[in-house]
Design an enzyme around this catalytic site. Structure first.
Site, short mmCIF file in Angstrom:
data_model
loop_
_atom_site.label_atom_id
_atom_site.label_comp_id
_atom_site.label_asym_id
_atom_site.label_seq_id
_atom_site.Cartn_x
_atom_site.Cartn_y
_atom_site.Cartn_z
CB SER A 97 77.59 -80.43 77.10
OG SER A 97 76.31 -80.98 77.37
CG HIS A 137 76.15 -78.71 80.26
ND1 HIS A 137 75.91 -78.46 78.87
CD2 HIS A 137 76.25 -77.64 80.89
CE1 HIS A 137 75.86 -77.41 78.61
NE2 HIS A 137 76.23 -76.65 79.79
CG ASP A 176 75.88 -73.28 78.16
OD1 ASP A 176 76.00 -71.99 78.17
OD2 ASP A 176 76.06 -73.73 79.30
#
Length: 188
Positions: A11, A38, A130
């Site tokens: 991310s 992401h 996540d």
């Protein structure tokens, strides 16, 4: 152990981290790689082009039901979950998970169900939770788990959450992850 798929979740700070990993994988690398980075829902194909400039491996944003081929890098398209099914990838517009679509957990859990002990899960930098549950699923199914050392991450939350969620096999500094994965490919 012959690994057949590497799943990578990343991310915040991801481009630099993925760059380090992909640059270390040699031409002809015999293992497929699937990446969830992401990004914004309206992101265009610029990321796939940037990653393609960093590696000799083909980098694609796959279509639904595209076959998984050794040596290819599959980048989850923006606003789609990337899942692994037997022999191919699948795309989904199911609800975001932890405010993310694509979701790292969705990729890792689906890949763990199919590839079990032939899977390597890698969690890199990020400011999210996540990937933690997905990496735990990889471990439960017998896969190898690798996490970036939080001290070398631009954002430590994601690696720290992954380490807290499961007993990981390797915690490595960013610069060591790509060479480690390259060695796994040589053992195939």
């Amino acid at each position: 152990m012959a690994y057949e798929l590497i799943v990578i979740g990343v991310s915040l700070g991801g481009l630099t981290a993925v760059k380090h990993v992909l640059e270390a994988l040699p031409k002809g690398f015999p293992v497929a790689v699937a990446v969830v980075q992401h990004r914004r829902q309206d992101a265009d194909e610029i990321l796939v082009n940037l990653l393609q400039d960093l590696t000799t491996l083909p980098v694609v944003e796959p279509d639904d039901k595209e076959p998984i081929r050794p040596g290819f890098v599959y980048l989850a398209p923006s606003d789609y979950h990337l899942l692994v099914e037997k022999g191919h990838v699948a795309l989904s517009t199911d609800a975001p998970v932890l405010n993310a679509r694509p979701s790292i957990d969705v990729l890792f859990e689906s890949a763990a169900d199919v590839y079990r002990d032939r899977l390597v899960g890698v969690v890199l930098t990020g400011n999210s939770l996540d990937g933690a549950q997905g990496l735990a699923a990889v471990k439960r199914k017998g896969g190898l788990t690798v996490v970036q050392d939080p001290h070398t991450a631009e954002a430590a939350m994601m690696p720290e959450a992954a380490i807290a969620a499961t007993e990981v096999d390797k915690v490595l500094p960013l610069e060591a992850i790509g060479p480690f994965l390259a060695e796994l490919g040589e053992a195939k």
